[in-house]
Structures are given as C-alpha cells and as structure tokens.
Design a protein around this motif. Structure first.
Motif, PDB file in Angstrom:
ATOM      1  N   VAL A 177       2.053 -49.709  -6.328  1.00  0.00           N
ATOM      2  CA  VAL A 177       1.820 -49.181  -7.675  1.00  0.00           C
ATOM      3  C   VAL A 177       0.368 -49.443  -8.068  1.00  0.00           C
ATOM      4  N   PHE A 178      -0.311 -48.416  -8.514  1.00  0.00           N
ATOM      5  CA  PHE A 178      -1.719 -48.515  -8.923  1.00  0.00           C
ATOM      6  C   PHE A 178      -1.889 -47.876 -10.300  1.00  0.00           C
ATOM      7  N   ALA A 179      -2.794 -48.444 -11.095  1.00  0.00           N
ATOM      8  CA  ALA A 179      -3.100 -47.831 -12.398  1.00  0.00           C
ATOM      9  C   ALA A 179      -4.539 -48.134 -12.780  1.00  0.00           C
ATOM     10  N   TYR A 180      -5.230 -47.113 -13.270  1.00  0.00           N
ATOM     11  CA  TYR A 180      -6.589 -47.294 -13.780  1.00  0.00           C
ATOM     12  C   TYR A 180      -6.519 -48.154 -15.034  1.00  0.00           C
ATOM     13  N   ALA A 181      -7.387 -49.182 -15.113  1.00  0.00           N
ATOM     14  CA  ALA A 181      -7.364 -50.107 -16.239  1.00  0.00           C
ATOM     15  C   ALA A 181      -8.723 -50.208 -16.922  1.00  0.00           C
ATOM     16  N   GLY A 182      -9.611 -49.268 -16.659  1.00  0.00           N
ATOM     17  CA  GLY A 182     -10.951 -49.304 -17.243  1.00  0.00           C
ATOM     18  C   GLY A 182     -11.013 -48.651 -18.604  1.00  0.00           C
TER      19      GLY A 182
END
Length: 267
Positions: A177-182
């Motif tokens: 599972v990956f998610a952009y957090a910027g």
C-alpha cells in the motif's frame, strides 16, 4: 479554426470563436498531465490519480499493468479504461476502487470499465492515451520494483522522478500500500507538483503478510481525495473571454454609430 460566413453578424462570429477557444482548453496531451497519488495491491485493489491539467468531458485514460518492452506492451495482464463524464478541473483526484473486479470497479468521478488486478510485488501500472496496441501518449507510470514492475520506460517519454515513480531500491520496494503524503497547496502551477508527487520521499507505504490497507495505520484506503490547489500569482490577470467579447461588442457598436453619424452628416 473560425471561419466567418458573409451573412454572419460580426458579434456572433466573435462569440462563436471565443466559446470555441474555451472549449478547446484542457485536453490531455502527454507525460505529466496526471500523476498517481495512491496504490493498493492488498485485497480490494485500488489506486488514485490527480489531474494536473483540466480534462475535457469524454476524454479517456487507459490503465494497464502489462509491462512495456520499449516498443510494445506484453500480454497476459489486465486493462482498465476511465472516462471523464464531465469536465474535470486540474487538481481534482480520482479514486478507483475495487479495480481487480470488472463488476465492482468504481470511480469517485467519471465512469470506468475493465479491470486491473495489482500484484503485491514486482508490479507496475501505466496510464496512457490510445490503446494498448497503439498508445498515442503515455501520461505516467508507477512501479513497486523498477523494471520488474513496469518493464522499460524507453520510448514512453516518461522519466522516473519527473512524471513517473519507482520504489526500486527504497525501503518501500515491493510494499503493498502506497500513498502520496506531500503538500497539496502552495505551488504556483499544477506542473510544479510533478517533481514532488513523483519523489518517493513524499510517500508513505506498508507491506508484509496479511492486509494493511485497512489496519488503522497510514497509509490506508480509501485514499484521500483532497484536491491540489495552486497559489494565485500576484500579477494582473489576463482578460477573460467574456471581457474580450464585451469589449469587442462595444467597439463594434461604436463603429456602427460612427458610420451612421457619417451617413447622416453626408446626407
């Protein structure tokens, strides 16, 4: 192209041209027009992407986890097509859920058909225009493990870190599972977000046995659909199409009044 009929009033001609100009804006063109913001290869596969340009109603994007050889796609994996039902503003995020199921797949905006079943390791995902047999433009790509995920980027116009992202060689390699957090605000243009979104340092991920997509530890699904926004530039705005139309009509009325006055004075 605007072509004027001799019987068409000038102000109607201008209106048609200006409206046509507006309608032509926002077409998907190529690399970097969208970027992935989420990826889930656990149960109930899902992914999300952000539009970094306006997308016209009816435009379609094809997603596939087939590898690219440098000249063609391999076969044996899956394909999903998303279509904008209405115009989609730049900065909007589209979340695709249950992408592994052709019957359950859904989109937060637009319509979707087909399926993409994401593997928990050595997996990639391309977004493109056209068809798998004849892609016209590549928009972006995601890989959990380099060439083992998406194959090659040769001939796609995509570059890792600019308009594609690859977690090979990072601590997140082959996570599930990956998610952009910027950041999603503060940049002066949507294209300024490209380098941030495609930088693995701005992502969170989880991996391991079992399912991590709903364990209460970030990142989880559903992925955030908080839009990206740009900082208004501190410059004088260009005239809008409506303003230009009104100005043109005022000028035309003035010219016709002057012409009528000249006729009267001559008479």
């Amino acid at each position: 192209v605007c072509m004027m009929n001799r019987n068409t009033p000038t102000f109607v001609f201008l209106l048609i041209c200006l409206l046509g100009f507006n309608a032509a804006q926002g077409s998907l063109l190529g690399p970097g027009d969208i970027a992935f913001t989420g990826w889930n290869a656990d149960s109930r596969d899902a992914f999300s992407f952000v539009a970094l340009t306006d997308i016209n109603a009816g435009e379609s994007i094809v997603f596939t986890d087939n590898e690219w050889s440098g000249t063609a796609f391999t076969s044996g994996e899956s394909e999903l097509s998303w279509t904008a039902s209405n115009g989609l503003a730049a900065g909007t995020i589209v979340a695709i859920t249950d992408s592994h199921s052709a019957t359950d797949v859904a989109a937060s905006s637009g319509s979707v058909s087909g399926r993409v079943a994401l593997n928990a390791s050595n997996e990639g995902l391309f977004a493109l225009l056209g068809t798998l047999a004849a892609p016209s433009h590549f928009l972006t790509a995601f890989s959990s493990d380099g060439a083992a995920g998406f194959g090659s980027l040769s001939g796609t116009g995509l570059t890792v870190g600019l308009n594609a992202i690859d977690f090979h060689g990072t601590a997140s390699q082959d996570d599930d599972v990956f998610a952009y957090a910027g950041i999603r605000a503060g940049e002066s243009s949507f294209s300024d977000y490209l380098g941030l979104i495609n930088d693995t340092n701005h992502w969170l991920s989880q991996g391991g046995s079992g399912s991590q997509h709903n364990d209460g530890i970030v990142p989880d699904t559903p992925f955030s659909t908080i839009p990206f926004v740009v900082q208004p530039a501190a410059v004088v705005a260009e005239p809008s199409s409506l303003s230009l139309l009104l100005l043109a009509m005022i000028v035309l009325v003035g010219l016709r009044y002057r012409s009528s006055a000249n006729h009267l004075s001559i008479g």
